[in-house]
Scaffold this motif. Structure first.
Motif, PDB file in Angstrom:
ATOM      1  N   ASP A  24       0.818  -1.218   0.000  1.00  0.00           N
ATOM      2  CA  ASP A  24       0.000   0.000   0.000  1.00  0.00           C
ATOM      3  C   ASP A  24       0.848   1.263   0.000  1.00  0.00           C
ATOM      4  OD1 ASP A  24      -2.399  -1.329  -0.101  1.00  0.00           O
ATOM      5  OD2 ASP A  24      -2.654  -1.397   2.069  1.00  0.00           O
ATOM      6  N   GLY A  25       1.960   1.254   0.731  1.00  0.00           N
ATOM      7  CA  GLY A  25       2.821   2.437   0.767  1.00  0.00           C
ATOM      8  C   GLY A  25       3.446   2.733  -0.584  1.00  0.00           C
ATOM      9  N   HIS A  26       3.993   1.716  -1.224  1.00  0.00           N
ATOM     10  CA  HIS A  26       4.607   1.920  -2.532  1.00  0.00           C
ATOM     11  C   HIS A  26       3.573   2.364  -3.562  1.00  0.00           C
ATOM     12  CE1 HIS A  26       8.852   1.085  -2.427  1.00  0.00           C
ATOM     13  NE2 HIS A  26       8.662   0.017  -1.675  1.00  0.00           N
ATOM     14  N   ARG A  27       2.395   1.758  -3.509  1.00  0.00           N
ATOM     15  CA  ARG A  27       1.371   2.139  -4.488  1.00  0.00           C
ATOM     16  C   ARG A  27       0.844   3.556  -4.236  1.00  0.00           C
ATOM     17  NH1 ARG A  27      -1.726  -3.736  -5.254  1.00  0.00           N
ATOM     18  NH2 ARG A  27      -0.038  -4.644  -6.516  1.00  0.00           N
ATOM     19  N   ALA A  28       0.816   3.966  -2.982  1.00  0.00           N
ATOM     20  CA  ALA A  28       0.430   5.351  -2.688  1.00  0.00           C
ATOM     21  C   ALA A  28       1.450   6.320  -3.264  1.00  0.00           C
ATOM     22  CB  ALA A  28       0.288   5.553  -1.180  1.00  0.00           C
ATOM     23  N   VAL A  29       2.733   5.975  -3.162  1.00  0.00           N
ATOM     24  CA  VAL A  29       3.786   6.811  -3.752  1.00  0.00           C
ATOM     25  C   VAL A  29       3.574   6.919  -5.262  1.00  0.00           C
ATOM     26  CG1 VAL A  29       6.262   6.938  -4.281  1.00  0.00           C
ATOM     27  CG2 VAL A  29       5.507   6.347  -1.967  1.00  0.00           C
ATOM     28  N   GLY A  30       3.315   5.781  -5.907  1.00  0.00           N
ATOM     29  CA  GLY A  30       3.092   5.792  -7.345  1.00  0.00           C
ATOM     30  C   GLY A  30       1.875   6.607  -7.745  1.00  0.00           C
ATOM     31  N   ARG A  31       0.799   6.486  -6.961  1.00  0.00           N
ATOM     32  CA  ARG A  31      -0.429   7.214  -7.277  1.00  0.00           C
ATOM     33  C   ARG A  31      -0.222   8.730  -7.107  1.00  0.00           C
ATOM     34  NH1 ARG A  31      -5.943   5.997  -7.415  1.00  0.00           N
ATOM     35  NH2 ARG A  31      -5.196   4.022  -8.287  1.00  0.00           N
ATOM     36  N   GLU A  52      -0.302  -0.719 -17.950  1.00  0.00           N
ATOM     37  CA  GLU A  52       0.140  -0.668 -16.555  1.00  0.00           C
ATOM     38  C   GLU A  52       0.265   0.792 -16.112  1.00  0.00           C
ATOM     39  OE1 GLU A  52       2.797  -4.323 -15.368  1.00  0.00           O
ATOM     40  OE2 GLU A  52       3.677  -3.338 -17.117  1.00  0.00           O
ATOM     41  N   THR A  53       0.351   1.000 -14.809  1.00  0.00           N
ATOM     42  CA  THR A  53       0.480   2.342 -14.239  1.00  0.00           C
ATOM     43  C   THR A  53       1.645   2.393 -13.270  1.00  0.00           C
ATOM     44  OG1 THR A  53      -0.973   1.829 -12.368  1.00  0.00           O
ATOM     45  CG2 THR A  53      -2.026   2.679 -14.385  1.00  0.00           C
ATOM     46  N   LEU A  54       2.095   3.619 -12.957  1.00  0.00           N
ATOM     47  CA  LEU A  54       3.136   3.765 -11.933  1.00  0.00           C
ATOM     48  C   LEU A  54       2.682   3.142 -10.614  1.00  0.00           C
ATOM     49  CD1 LEU A  54       4.383   7.449 -12.447  1.00  0.00           C
ATOM     50  CD2 LEU A  54       5.295   5.342 -13.446  1.00  0.00           C
ATOM     51  N   THR A  55       1.397   3.298 -10.314  1.00  0.00           N
ATOM     52  CA  THR A  55       0.845   2.751  -9.080  1.00  0.00           C
ATOM     53  C   THR A  55       1.080   1.253  -8.984  1.00  0.00           C
ATOM     54  OG1 THR A  55      -0.885   4.440  -9.055  1.00  0.00           O
ATOM     55  CG2 THR A  55      -1.274   2.485  -7.722  1.00  0.00           C
ATOM     56  N   MET A  56       0.742   0.534 -10.048  1.00  0.00           N
ATOM     57  CA  MET A  56       0.781  -0.918  -9.982  1.00  0.00           C
ATOM     58  C   MET A  56       2.179  -1.492 -10.182  1.00  0.00           C
ATOM     59  SD  MET A  56      -2.218  -1.335  -9.045  1.00  0.00           S
ATOM     60  CE  MET A  56      -2.165  -3.126  -8.916  1.00  0.00           C
ATOM     61  N   VAL A  57       3.039  -0.815 -10.950  1.00  0.00           N
ATOM     62  CA  VAL A  57       4.389  -1.353 -11.148  1.00  0.00           C
ATOM     63  C   VAL A  57       5.313  -1.014  -9.983  1.00  0.00           C
ATOM     64  CG1 VAL A  57       4.134  -1.188 -13.646  1.00  0.00           C
ATOM     65  CG2 VAL A  57       5.357   0.634 -12.419  1.00  0.00           C
ATOM     66  N   GLN A 177      -3.087   2.187  10.236  1.00  0.00           N
ATOM     67  CA  GLN A 177      -4.023   3.272   9.917  1.00  0.00           C
ATOM     68  C   GLN A 177      -5.254   2.776   9.165  1.00  0.00           C
ATOM     69  OE1 GLN A 177      -2.237   6.221   7.366  1.00  0.00           O
ATOM     70  NE2 GLN A 177      -1.524   4.709   5.891  1.00  0.00           N
ATOM     71  N   GLY A 178      -5.172   1.594   8.554  1.00  0.00           N
ATOM     72  CA  GLY A 178      -6.347   0.985   7.958  1.00  0.00           C
ATOM     73  C   GLY A 178      -6.853   1.618   6.681  1.00  0.00           C
ATOM     74  N   LEU A 179      -5.974   2.269   5.910  1.00  0.00           N
ATOM     75  CA  LEU A 179      -6.378   2.903   4.660  1.00  0.00           C
ATOM     76  C   LEU A 179      -5.895   2.080   3.471  1.00  0.00           C
ATOM     77  CD1 LEU A 179      -5.420   6.638   5.381  1.00  0.00           C
ATOM     78  CD2 LEU A 179      -7.681   5.585   5.606  1.00  0.00           C
ATOM     79  N   THR A 180      -6.644   2.097   2.379  1.00  0.00           N
ATOM     80  CA  THR A 180      -6.158   1.533   1.131  1.00  0.00           C
ATOM     81  C   THR A 180      -5.134   2.485   0.529  1.00  0.00           C
ATOM     82  OG1 THR A 180      -7.809   2.631  -0.252  1.00  0.00           O
ATOM     83  CG2 THR A 180      -8.430   0.499   0.734  1.00  0.00           C
ATOM     84  N   TYR A 181      -4.389   2.003  -0.463  1.00  0.00           N
ATOM     85  CA  TYR A 181      -3.403   2.890  -1.085  1.00  0.00           C
ATOM     86  C   TYR A 181      -4.078   4.044  -1.820  1.00  0.00           C
ATOM     87  CZ  TYR A 181      -4.256   0.414  -5.543  1.00  0.00           C
ATOM     88  OH  TYR A 181      -4.819  -0.121  -6.668  1.00  0.00           O
ATOM     89  N   THR A 182      -5.269   3.805  -2.347  1.00  0.00           N
ATOM     90  CA  THR A 182      -6.006   4.883  -3.012  1.00  0.00           C
ATOM     91  C   THR A 182      -6.409   5.953  -1.995  1.00  0.00           C
ATOM     92  OG1 THR A 182      -6.882   3.280  -4.600  1.00  0.00           O
ATOM     93  CG2 THR A 182      -7.980   5.421  -4.479  1.00  0.00           C
ATOM     94  N   GLU A 183      -6.897   5.517  -0.838  1.00  0.00           N
ATOM     95  CA  GLU A 183      -7.277   6.462   0.217  1.00  0.00           C
ATOM     96  C   GLU A 183      -6.055   7.213   0.738  1.00  0.00           C
ATOM     97  OE1 GLU A 183     -11.143   4.111   2.089  1.00  0.00           O
ATOM     98  OE2 GLU A 183      -9.104   3.559   2.723  1.00  0.00           O
ATOM     99  N   MET A 184      -4.929   6.492   0.912  1.00  0.00           N
ATOM    100  CA  MET A 184      -3.703   7.145   1.359  1.00  0.00           C
ATOM    101  C   MET A 184      -3.290   8.247   0.393  1.00  0.00           C
ATOM    102  SD  MET A 184      -1.306   3.983   2.635  1.00  0.00           S
ATOM    103  CE  MET A 184       0.135   5.028   2.781  1.00  0.00           C
ATOM    104  N   ALA A 185      -3.222   7.910  -0.894  1.00  0.00           N
ATOM    105  CA  ALA A 185      -2.778   8.879  -1.887  1.00  0.00           C
ATOM    106  C   ALA A 185      -3.697  10.090  -1.924  1.00  0.00           C
ATOM    107  CB  ALA A 185      -2.708   8.219  -3.258  1.00  0.00           C
TER     108      ALA A 185
END
Length: 261
Positions: A24-31, A52-57, A177-185
């Motif tokens: 989740d942390g890495h994907r939040a960075v990508g998003r 593909e996206t920066l988020t997923m790779v 914190q219980g957030l998804t990477y989308t919510e984090m970003a």
């Protein structure tokens, strides 16, 4: 089919401390980075990654590092140095390391990404590593002490379970914190002041690692070996965790904007 099943099962058994910032942390960075790309950088990223996206790779280098062809990349994810260094000593140690590490491999992969003589596949792999390693550079324990393997040897308890200092910062705090990477970003990038973003983006790469090292020095002091981490730890450190992910996202965007300008 059976081979793919066992490969997937193997990934499930990989210890959490291997994943800087967790999935989740890495994907939040990508998003976050995707929201700060220039138009040209967006086109070039799409040309290389396709669907593909920066988020997923962003997690790809962690996903492949346990396979034989990529085992040699394990040291690329961190820079461990001695404790107690001042800035001059740290930068000298950082630049003086000749073995592959997050600092020199990030530079190498950026050069590959810019190199038109490289194949499409090589440039795609380079991009994936750049996305990931910028995230790694901002996780404080990925610039930790060599003597304790970046905090992996600092044993702790968190929420009643055995863990270690490195794992706590890789994924423990993010999971708490219980957030998804989308919510984090979305939350982390919401109304970030433009002046602050510009300030972060002007910071040299070496400074990213120095920032992480300074943060790690404080983190080590607050949680020596054997500490039982209580409920006060997350609120005391959540802003630092948030800031490092924010900085990784906007700096990744600037690196790619500059690469593709």
């Amino acid at each position: 089919m059976l081979k793919r099943f066992f490969s997937a099962a193997l990934l499930l058994l990989i210890p959490a401390f291997g994943w800087a910032w967790g999935v989740d942390g890495h994907r939040a960075v990508g998003r976050i980075a995707e929201q700060h790309l220039s138009r040209k950088a967006k086109r070039e990223v799409h040309r290389l990654l396709g669907t593909e996206t920066l988020t997923m790779v962003s997690t790809w280098p962690d996903e492949v590092r346990y396979y034989p062809d990529f085992k040699h990349t394990a040291p690329w994810h961190y820079v461990n140095t001695a404790s107690g260094l001042n800035q001059e000593q740290y930068l000298q140690a950082l630049k003086g390391q000749t073995e592959p590490n997050a600092y020199n491999m990030l530079q190498a992969k950026l050069q590959e990404l810019k190199d038109p003589s490289k194949s499409q596949a090589e440039r795609v792999a380079a991009l994936k590593f750049v996305v990931h390693l910028v995230g790694d550079a901002h996780q404080p324990l990925h610039a930790g002490h060599a003597e304790d393997k970046g905090g992996n040897d600092i044993k702790l308890k968190f929420r009643g379970k055995d863990t270690n200092l490195h794992s706590l910062w890789d994924s423990g705090l993010i999971d708490y914190q219980g957030l998804t990477y989308t919510e984090m970003a979305c939350q982390y990038d919401h109304k970030l002041p433009h002046q602050l973003v510009h300030q972060w983006q002007r910071t040299p790469m070496e400074q990213w690692f120095w920032e992480s090292y300074q943060d790690s020095e404080k983190i080590y002091q607050e949680a020596p070996n054997g500490t039982d981490i209580d409920y006060n730890y997350y609120p005391a450190h959540s802003e630092l965790m948030k800031q490092r992910i924010q900085q990784a996202g906007v700096r990744l965007a600037e690196v790619l904007n500059d690469t593709f300008k």
